[in-house]
Design an enzyme around this catalytic site. Structure first.
Site, PDB file in Angstrom:
ATOM      1  N   HIS A   1       0.865  -1.177   0.000  1.00 53.22           N
ATOM      2  CA  HIS A   1       0.000   0.000   0.000  1.00 53.22           C
ATOM      3  C   HIS A   1       0.905   1.231   0.000  1.00 53.22           C
ATOM      4  O   HIS A   1       2.039   1.192   0.479  1.00 53.22           O
ATOM      5  CB  HIS A   1      -0.866  -0.041   1.260  1.00 53.22           C
ATOM      6  CG  HIS A   1      -1.940   0.997   1.345  1.00 53.22           C
ATOM      7  ND1 HIS A   1      -1.672   2.303   1.693  1.00 53.22           N
ATOM      8  CD2 HIS A   1      -3.282   0.927   1.152  1.00 53.22           C
ATOM      9  CE1 HIS A   1      -2.804   2.982   1.726  1.00 53.22           C
ATOM     10  NE2 HIS A   1      -3.798   2.180   1.392  1.00 53.22           N
TER      11      HIS A   1
ATOM     12  N   ASP B   1       2.893  -4.513   8.001  1.00 48.11           N
ATOM     13  CA  ASP B   1       1.612  -3.833   7.825  1.00 48.11           C
ATOM     14  C   ASP B   1       0.537  -4.904   7.924  1.00 48.11           C
ATOM     15  O   ASP B   1       0.376  -5.725   7.023  1.00 48.11           O
ATOM     16  CB  ASP B   1       1.578  -3.144   6.453  1.00 48.11           C
ATOM     17  CG  ASP B   1       0.204  -2.553   6.119  1.00 48.11           C
ATOM     18  OD1 ASP B   1      -0.738  -2.719   6.913  1.00 48.11           O
ATOM     19  OD2 ASP B   1       0.085  -1.933   5.048  1.00 48.11           O
TER      20      ASP B   1
ATOM     21  N   CYS C   1      -4.736   2.487  -3.749  1.00 52.57           N
ATOM     22  CA  CYS C   1      -3.527   2.995  -3.077  1.00 52.57           C
ATOM     23  C   CYS C   1      -2.366   2.014  -3.226  1.00 52.57           C
ATOM     24  O   CYS C   1      -1.586   1.807  -2.292  1.00 52.57           O
ATOM     25  CB  CYS C   1      -3.801   3.292  -1.600  1.00 52.57           C
ATOM     26  SG  CYS C   1      -4.893   4.689  -1.329  1.00 52.57           S
TER      27      CYS C   1
ATOM     28  N   GLN D   1      -4.889  -5.850   6.717  1.00 50.98           N
ATOM     29  CA  GLN D   1      -5.827  -6.862   6.238  1.00 50.98           C
ATOM     30  C   GLN D   1      -5.764  -8.134   7.076  1.00 50.98           C
ATOM     31  O   GLN D   1      -6.793  -8.725   7.407  1.00 50.98           O
ATOM     32  CB  GLN D   1      -5.548  -7.185   4.762  1.00 50.98           C
ATOM     33  CG  GLN D   1      -5.623  -5.994   3.830  1.00 50.98           C
ATOM     34  CD  GLN D   1      -6.977  -5.307   3.829  1.00 50.98           C
ATOM     35  OE1 GLN D   1      -8.020  -5.937   4.000  1.00 50.98           O
ATOM     36  NE2 GLN D   1      -6.970  -3.991   3.633  1.00 50.98           N
TER      37      GLN D   1
ATOM     38  N   LYS E   1     -10.775  -0.848   9.915  1.00 49.62           N
ATOM     39  CA  LYS E   1     -10.939  -2.071   9.130  1.00 49.62           C
ATOM     40  C   LYS E   1     -11.326  -3.252  10.016  1.00 49.62           C
ATOM     41  O   LYS E   1     -11.726  -4.300   9.522  1.00 49.62           O
ATOM     42  CB  LYS E   1      -9.649  -2.385   8.368  1.00 49.62           C
ATOM     43  CG  LYS E   1      -9.227  -1.296   7.386  1.00 49.62           C
ATOM     44  CD  LYS E   1      -7.972  -1.686   6.640  1.00 49.62           C
ATOM     45  CE  LYS E   1      -7.370  -0.492   5.902  1.00 49.62           C
ATOM     46  NZ  LYS E   1      -8.189  -0.018   4.799  1.00 49.62           N
TER      47      LYS E   1
END
Length: 405
Positions: free
Chosen positions: A122, A199, A363, A202, A225
């Protein structure tokens, strides 16, 4: 077997209509909807306990501080951190990654060094490293991916070297849903005493994380999220790194003593939490985590995997549709393009049917370039989505393709 109908009533927005059609919300990788329990927790705090944290001796401030720090403990337990000092509240994953990039670079990156990221990142895990490397005279190196978005980790030995100062990679692509073999990357980096930032935006939703077992040095995720409020996020960092890094921002609450001649900083984690904290958001995030933990995670994963299978098979059967990121054990995200049709046209027609998907670069523009595209359509599933909604997506795309051709 997990039944999403049992929990859909907890999400008020799912009952609304769009253009007189039932809402089919399939943009969960961008932001998830919020259960009423999260909304009520934040409302209660604003109505009954709204006082700035850490600084007041009055009752409201004490109550806010207690709830804020209780939220930190909820996060610590959820991600498996060793202590709450390693849990820093931020405004989101972007702020968390920027905090590490600037703080870490200030102390540990110099002329001729390099930072390693991957081809599926991202923008939030690309741009901050470009900025700090430009400032320090360092280089950004990229682990490439294959035609399915799987990282070519056999090239790690060529990319990571003695001048690599940190590796920053996603746990799962927000575009493709493809998961990263973090264990292989972390073991390779740690063999050279190189820290790893993950990261987890998700992956934290789909499978969760145990940062202590994983062994990563930093882990970032956003609350919105994870069915929590916007403007909330978490940076996990091992104490040994956070103690050695200078603060990213200065201001109130991150100091021990301030004078015109010198300032000393507060203990972890407040050292990285300058300014008035989003304590109401933190309470909402804690409630979101409690909500997630009340569900059977294995059942939820099987349910969303079934939705992904239905959508992927149905979309692949539509003439002209190409699916990206086809592999096993991915997050419930399906991205696709339609030959000769712009993604936005598909998205606009689906919107008129009440179906919300994401279109564009997501993104992740370098990944789009890798596939020779300017954008894709993306549908992403959450625990409250149903089999009927996955089927509605397929039917909607088929209808849109027919109309546009």
């Amino acid at each position: 077997m997990f039944n999403p109908e049992y929990i859909r009533g907890d999400f008020p927005i799912l009952s609304r209509k769009v253009y007189d059609r039932p809402l089919v919300y399939l943009d969960n990788a961008a932001t998830a909807q919020k259960p009423v329990q999260v909304i009520q927790a934040m409302d209660e705090m604003m109505l009954e306990s709204n006082g700035n944290v850490h600084r007041g001796i009055h009752r409201l401030s004490i109550e806010s501080t207690e709830k804020y720090e209780a939220a930190r403990e909820v996060v610590r337990d959820f991600i498996g951190a060793r202590e709450t000092a390693e849990v820093v509240f931020t405004s989101g994953a972007t702020a968390a990654i920027n905090t590490v990039a600037y703080s870490f670079a200030e102390r540990f990156i110099g002329q001729g060094d390099n930072v390693v990221i991957s081809a599926v990142e991202h923008h939030s895990n690309i741009v901050p490293w470009q900025i700090v490397c430009r400032m320090k005279g360092a280089e950004v190196r990229v682990i490439p991916c294959d035609e399915n978005g799987v990282l070519k980790l056999d090239m790690l030995g060529d990319i990571i070297d003695r001048r690599t100062r940190i590796v920053a990679v996603t746990a799962a692509s927000n575009v493709l849903g493809v998961r990263t073999d973090l264990r292989l990357i972390i073991d390779h980096a740690h063999a050279g005493e190189i820290p790893v930032l993950v990261d987890g935006c998700q992956s934290i939703v789909h499978g969760g994380v145990d940062v202590s077992a994983l062994g990563c040095d930093f882990f970032a995720f956003s609350g919105h999220k994870l069915y929590g409020p916007t403007g909330t996020g978490v940076l996990y960092g091992k104490r040994e790194w956070l103690e050695r890094m200078p603060p990213f921002m200065g201001g109130g609450d991150m100091v021990a003593r301030v004078g015109f001649d010198n300032t000393t900083y507060a203990e972890l984690p407040l050292k990285f939490e300058a300014g008035t904290a989003n304590y109401i958001g933190a309470a909402g995030l804690a409630e979101a985590i409690r909500y997630v933990r009340r569900q059977d995670s294995a059942d939820v994963e099987r349910h969303t995997a079934a939705l992904l299978e239905t959508a992927t098979a149905g979309l692949a059967a539509i003439p002209g549709v190409r699916i990206y990121g086809v592999c096993a054990h991915k997050c419930p995200i399906v991205s696709f393009s339609v030959e000769g049709i712009h993604p936005s046209d598909i998205g606009l027609i689906l919107d008129k049917m009440g179906i919300a998907i994401r279109t564009g670069t997501h993104c992740a523009e370098p990944l789009m370039t890798r596939f020779g595209l300017t954008g894709m359509c993306r549908a992403s599933f959450a625990m409250y989505n149903t089999a009927q909604e996955a089927e509605a997506l397929v039917e909607g795309v088929a209808k849109a393709v027919g109309m546009l051709r």
